[in-house]
Design a protein around this motif. Sequence first.
Motif, PDB file in Angstrom:
ATOM      1  N   HIS A 148       0.825  -1.167   0.029  1.00 41.84           N
ATOM      2  CA  HIS A 148       0.137   0.076   0.055  1.00 41.84           C
ATOM      3  C   HIS A 148       0.867   1.465  -0.034  1.00 41.84           C
ATOM      4  O   HIS A 148       0.713   2.112  -0.684  1.00 41.84           O
ATOM      5  CB  HIS A 148      -0.971   0.046   1.316  1.00 41.84           C
ATOM      6  CG  HIS A 148      -2.257   0.927   1.277  1.00 41.84           C
ATOM      7  ND1 HIS A 148      -2.464   1.460   2.223  1.00 41.84           N
ATOM      8  CD2 HIS A 148      -2.302   1.924   0.153  1.00 41.84           C
ATOM      9  CE1 HIS A 148      -3.245   2.374   2.067  1.00 41.84           C
ATOM     10  NE2 HIS A 148      -3.351   2.609   0.649  1.00 41.84           N
ATOM     11  N   THR A 149       2.027   1.145   0.779  1.00 38.72           N
ATOM     12  CA  THR A 149       2.911   2.306   0.647  1.00 38.72           C
ATOM     13  C   THR A 149       3.276   2.687  -0.615  1.00 38.72           C
ATOM     14  O   THR A 149       3.464   3.654  -0.906  1.00 38.72           O
ATOM     15  CB  THR A 149       4.069   2.096   1.777  1.00 38.72           C
ATOM     16  OG1 THR A 149       3.668   2.031   2.980  1.00 38.72           O
ATOM     17  CG2 THR A 149       5.234   3.284   1.752  1.00 38.72           C
ATOM     18  N   VAL A 150       3.818   1.530  -1.265  1.00 36.88           N
ATOM     19  CA  VAL A 150       4.464   1.833  -2.590  1.00 36.88           C
ATOM     20  C   VAL A 150       3.445   2.391  -3.608  1.00 36.88           C
ATOM     21  O   VAL A 150       3.626   3.319  -4.363  1.00 36.88           O
ATOM     22  CB  VAL A 150       4.724   0.305  -3.331  1.00 36.88           C
ATOM     23  CG1 VAL A 150       5.202   0.630  -4.700  1.00 36.88           C
ATOM     24  CG2 VAL A 150       6.131  -0.248  -2.454  1.00 36.88           C
ATOM     25  N   TYR A 151       2.027   2.069  -3.527  1.00 37.61           N
ATOM     26  CA  TYR A 151       0.953   2.488  -4.194  1.00 37.61           C
ATOM     27  C   TYR A 151       0.743   3.879  -3.983  1.00 37.61           C
ATOM     28  O   TYR A 151       0.720   4.739  -4.958  1.00 37.61           O
ATOM     29  CB  TYR A 151      -0.428   1.729  -3.980  1.00 37.61           C
ATOM     30  CG  TYR A 151      -1.202   1.910  -5.014  1.00 37.61           C
ATOM     31  CD1 TYR A 151      -1.614   1.364  -6.115  1.00 37.61           C
ATOM     32  CD2 TYR A 151      -2.329   2.862  -4.517  1.00 37.61           C
ATOM     33  CE1 TYR A 151      -2.821   1.818  -7.033  1.00 37.61           C
ATOM     34  CE2 TYR A 151      -3.536   3.336  -5.478  1.00 37.61           C
ATOM     35  CZ  TYR A 151      -3.596   2.830  -6.368  1.00 37.61           C
ATOM     36  OH  TYR A 151      -4.570   3.101  -7.423  1.00 37.61           O
ATOM     37  N   PHE A 152       0.736   4.198  -2.598  1.00 33.21           N
ATOM     38  CA  PHE A 152       0.445   5.553  -2.226  1.00 33.21           C
ATOM     39  C   PHE A 152       1.651   6.482  -2.765  1.00 33.21           C
ATOM     40  O   PHE A 152       1.420   7.522  -3.216  1.00 33.21           O
ATOM     41  CB  PHE A 152       0.266   5.627  -0.860  1.00 33.21           C
ATOM     42  CG  PHE A 152       0.453   7.331  -0.365  1.00 33.21           C
ATOM     43  CD1 PHE A 152      -0.585   7.943  -0.362  1.00 33.21           C
ATOM     44  CD2 PHE A 152       1.417   7.584   0.328  1.00 33.21           C
ATOM     45  CE1 PHE A 152      -0.547   9.204  -0.049  1.00 33.21           C
ATOM     46  CE2 PHE A 152       1.643   9.145   0.851  1.00 33.21           C
ATOM     47  CZ  PHE A 152       0.527   9.774   0.667  1.00 33.21           C
ATOM     48  N   LEU A 153       3.035   6.097  -2.796  1.00 30.27           N
ATOM     49  CA  LEU A 153       4.204   7.115  -3.125  1.00 30.27           C
ATOM     50  C   LEU A 153       4.135   7.300  -4.651  1.00 30.27           C
ATOM     51  O   LEU A 153       4.234   8.208  -4.896  1.00 30.27           O
ATOM     52  CB  LEU A 153       5.291   6.098  -2.836  1.00 30.27           C
ATOM     53  CG  LEU A 153       5.853   6.070  -1.341  1.00 30.27           C
ATOM     54  CD1 LEU A 153       7.036   5.257  -1.325  1.00 30.27           C
ATOM     55  CD2 LEU A 153       5.837   7.318  -0.700  1.00 30.27           C
ATOM     56  N   LEU A 154       3.694   6.244  -5.454  1.00 27.76           N
ATOM     57  CA  LEU A 154       3.439   6.401  -6.930  1.00 27.76           C
ATOM     58  C   LEU A 154       2.226   7.427  -7.121  1.00 27.76           C
ATOM     59  O   LEU A 154       2.663   8.409  -8.221  1.00 27.76           O
ATOM     60  CB  LEU A 154       3.272   5.140  -7.621  1.00 27.76           C
ATOM     61  CG  LEU A 154       3.288   5.351  -9.129  1.00 27.76           C
ATOM     62  CD1 LEU A 154       4.692   5.704  -9.694  1.00 27.76           C
ATOM     63  CD2 LEU A 154       3.001   3.882  -9.732  1.00 27.76           C
ATOM     64  N   LYS A 155       1.216   7.071  -6.408  1.00 31.68           N
ATOM     65  CA  LYS A 155       0.124   8.222  -6.869  1.00 31.68           C
ATOM     66  C   LYS A 155       0.380   9.488  -6.442  1.00 31.68           C
ATOM     67  O   LYS A 155       0.177  10.466  -7.304  1.00 31.68           O
ATOM     68  CB  LYS A 155      -1.146   7.561  -6.196  1.00 31.68           C
ATOM     69  CG  LYS A 155      -2.334   8.494  -6.357  1.00 31.68           C
ATOM     70  CD  LYS A 155      -3.788   7.646  -6.063  1.00 31.68           C
ATOM     71  CE  LYS A 155      -3.785   6.762  -6.924  1.00 31.68           C
ATOM     72  NZ  LYS A 155      -5.243   5.997  -6.876  1.00 31.68           N
ATOM     73  N   LEU A 156       1.126   9.696  -5.264  1.00 32.51           N
ATOM     74  CA  LEU A 156       1.608  11.179  -4.961  1.00 32.51           C
ATOM     75  C   LEU A 156       2.318  11.649  -5.733  1.00 32.51           C
ATOM     76  O   LEU A 156       2.310  12.751  -6.386  1.00 32.51           O
ATOM     77  CB  LEU A 156       2.456  11.024  -3.411  1.00 32.51           C
ATOM     78  CG  LEU A 156       2.738  12.138  -2.836  1.00 32.51           C
ATOM     79  CD1 LEU A 156       1.756  13.521  -2.743  1.00 32.51           C
ATOM     80  CD2 LEU A 156       3.309  12.150  -1.467  1.00 32.51           C
TER      81      LEU A 156
END
Length: 342
Positions: A248-256
């Motif tokens: 989930h962290t990886v997904y959030f970082l890319l979206k940000l």
Amino acid sequence: MRLALWLMPNKPSVARVYINDIACLASGAKAYVAPKGKGVVLTVSDPSIAGEVQAALVEAGIMKATDTLAKVPFARFESRVQVPGKPGGNTAKPRAAARSMPGTRDGEASALDLSSIPVPDPVVLRIDHREPEALFAAFKGLTNVTVERVELPLGDIEINGKYIIERKCCTETTGRTDFEASVVDESKRLFFQSEKLRLEEGIVPIILLEGNAHENSCGMLVQAVDGMLSYLLTIQKMNVLTTYNLSHTVYFLLKLAAHDRSGLGYEPPLRGKKPRQQQDQLIFVLEGLPGVSAGTARKLAVRFGSLAGLVAASEEELLLIPGMGPKRVAQVRAVLFGEGSS
């Protein structure tokens, strides 16, 4: 008393049985047993009530008053673990494993697809070399995504040279979580790290909590976790965000990173769902005028019947509507006719 089994993710040989729903445990306090030799060791977040917890185990029939924990087999606690709604039995799924199953939020977060995030413009993520290898590997092969393995002087992750993220792992462990240790250990790392972030100019500072900080802290009470989060927000002026797990962290970082470079990729509506009835549609439009409340919009709709009727109304007619004073009439007419606009 309710017992719950926990197995360490990816290492099920590490186990605990949590002791819940006993009177001496205050809200947020934790007590659990873990195997040690031929018996168990009892850990209580408030050591002063360890004797009361042991007395509760005796009262529940799990051990005798003459027993010592060092000689009570862990299997005795496992056999008393209950499935909700089913008395007895040890068929309860481990908490960590249950949360990561398909259909759970944690499982949903683990299955997020990075390729679903449009990245039309190049983004750069600089990640400290001490971060887990899985974090670097997750971004490999993605279009317009550059990942640099560096030694960051501040934070763990830097996005597009603007966002500095201090990542704190809060997933279940046999000891203190990374977040908890950074608060209560002698070094008080998080206090120092947040102060450095606060003093750095030209960045957006983010504290990212990966996992459940409240549930997985083995020593900090709920109010202590809340106190630290409040401190980070109010005193240190940090942005505090949470994720379920590393995926989930990886997904959030890319979206940000993508949103920072390219925006949302669409124009969000200014207001909610539009009504279907003509009268309600007119009221919906009128509510968008400056200073016009839902009640005033309804009065205008009833009095003038249409936008054409409102446009044709004189200033004097508008002033007769309750809630339409001279200032508000001037604002509405400025929108309708461009009066006073540059």
